[in-house]
Design an enzyme around this catalytic site. Sequence first.
Site, mmCIF file in Angstrom:
data_model
loop_
_atom_site.group_PDB
_atom_site.id
_atom_site.type_symbol
_atom_site.label_atom_id
_atom_site.label_comp_id
_atom_site.label_asym_id
_atom_site.label_seq_id
_atom_site.Cartn_x
_atom_site.Cartn_y
_atom_site.Cartn_z
ATOM 1 N N PRO A 139 0.826 -1.213 0.000
ATOM 2 C CA PRO A 139 0.000 0.000 0.000
ATOM 3 C C PRO A 139 0.857 1.259 0.000
ATOM 4 O O PRO A 139 1.854 1.340 0.713
ATOM 5 C CB PRO A 139 -0.799 -0.126 1.308
ATOM 6 C CG PRO A 139 0.005 -1.045 2.164
ATOM 7 C CD PRO A 139 0.701 -1.989 1.243
ATOM 8 N N GLN A 167 -6.850 -1.669 1.896
ATOM 9 C CA GLN A 167 -6.263 -1.400 3.204
ATOM 10 C C GLN A 167 -7.081 -0.330 3.923
ATOM 11 O O GLN A 167 -7.243 0.785 3.425
ATOM 12 C CB GLN A 167 -4.816 -0.922 3.104
ATOM 13 C CG GLN A 167 -4.164 -0.861 4.494
ATOM 14 C CD GLN A 167 -2.842 -0.144 4.517
ATOM 15 O OE1 GLN A 167 -2.793 1.067 4.309
ATOM 16 N NE2 GLN A 167 -1.766 -0.864 4.788
ATOM 17 N N TYR A 192 -0.286 4.771 12.413
ATOM 18 C CA TYR A 192 -1.730 5.051 12.346
ATOM 19 C C TYR A 192 -2.442 4.461 13.572
ATOM 20 O O TYR A 192 -1.803 3.959 14.489
ATOM 21 C CB TYR A 192 -2.282 4.606 10.997
ATOM 22 C CG TYR A 192 -1.725 5.484 9.903
ATOM 23 C CD1 TYR A 192 -2.313 6.716 9.606
ATOM 24 C CD2 TYR A 192 -0.554 5.130 9.217
ATOM 25 C CE1 TYR A 192 -1.766 7.563 8.647
ATOM 26 C CE2 TYR A 192 0.000 5.978 8.254
ATOM 27 C CZ TYR A 192 -0.610 7.191 7.978
ATOM 28 O OH TYR A 192 -0.062 8.039 7.047
ATOM 29 N N ARG A 240 -1.643 -5.648 8.875
ATOM 30 C CA ARG A 240 -0.275 -5.169 8.697
ATOM 31 C C ARG A 240 0.246 -4.569 9.993
ATOM 32 O O ARG A 240 -0.435 -3.776 10.643
ATOM 33 C CB ARG A 240 -0.184 -4.122 7.584
ATOM 34 C CG ARG A 240 1.282 -3.821 7.224
ATOM 35 C CD ARG A 240 1.443 -2.860 6.076
ATOM 36 N NE ARG A 240 2.812 -2.926 5.559
ATOM 37 C CZ ARG A 240 3.363 -2.026 4.765
ATOM 38 N NH1 ARG A 240 2.669 -0.977 4.370
ATOM 39 N NH2 ARG A 240 4.605 -2.167 4.334
ATOM 40 N N GLY A 250 6.988 -1.759 -2.621
ATOM 41 C CA GLY A 250 6.313 -0.483 -2.733
ATOM 42 C C GLY A 250 6.860 0.344 -3.869
ATOM 43 O O GLY A 250 6.311 0.390 -4.970
#
Length: 373
Positions: free
Chosen positions: A26, A101, A184, A232, A319
């Site tokens: 992501p 995600q 996050y 994740r 990524g």
Amino acid sequence: MTNTSLLAPYSASPIGHLPNRIVMAPMSRHRATQDGTPLPVVADHYAQRASAGLIVTEGIWPSSRGQSGWRFPGLETAAHVEGWQRVTDAVHAAGGRIYAQLMHGGRHGHPLSRIDEDVPAAPSAVLVDPSRVHVRDGAKADPVTPREMSPEDIRTAIQDFADAARNAIAAGFDGVELHGANSYLIHQFLADNSNLRTDAYGRGSIADRIRFAVEVVRAVADAIGAERLGLRLSPGNPQFGMAEADPGPVYRALLDEIDGLGLAYLHLTDNDGYPALTDLRPHWHGTLIGNVGENGDPTTREAGEAVLAEGLADLVSYGRAFISNPDLPERFALGAPLQEIDAAHLYTHGAQGYTDYPSLERELVSAQTSTST
């Protein structure tokens, strides 16, 4: 015996048969309208990369309460679901598999970058690390101190994750990945310096610290089925001022709690400060996606295959290599050079630097044309 080739198929997972072991990681790219609906170009972007064994989308906010950035996409409204349906249709038509995600920003976010123009909520009222944060229209502002989440806020956030997961399945996604990494919300509950709570979600014990993550995983598994859910994690990742003095006991306890639920996979990021893949692999008996490029050099094919050879992961996520190489598996297979990233257009809102990277086939045709003329 473990197959150490990234190009080998993989089937030992609820995800289903994957043609290779290369996962597109992501990456936020800011290609949404102001209300969070993905732009039409997003479907082109992900469809171009459908040869990945699995695609995991950029972080998508589950509700406006979890919005962390301006023109980040959401999965809350009917318009969002319709926009993402165009994306999943395009990826499936190209033969790919795609997970959404879900990323709740927690303390990330600013009134000037949020649809509701409100102050974000987080486990504790602790300021995010950067001295300046990005807000709408490319501007920067001083960060704001988040308000501490109440017990009702926590219950609401868990429900938001579950509701967004249902919306993801309605939009045609093959599954959902919970973003419990990279600073996050779920990570904020796990880390030492962003969770100063003294209640059942705080510092009383490791069981308290992992409680929010476990409850979110269970709620989403109940909503859509554990076999369609990935998680994740990035133990010890210092991004945005996160601090975890001793990640091992916390993350071992978390994995021991959820290992038997039958999740589709664990997506685990390694780092120099804490060898997460080595330490946690024995605590996870399902499919494990390894990422070894976070906060470091971009992962090469050789580095990815070394992870497989050591038995530390079953799949490897890439990524930055996917940003400018939509046909990355083919380039790896042929030993072809990788293209450079158009850094100036990483976070703009159009096709430039997003869907205009040529495939290897187009490059060869262009080179032949130039030679013949």
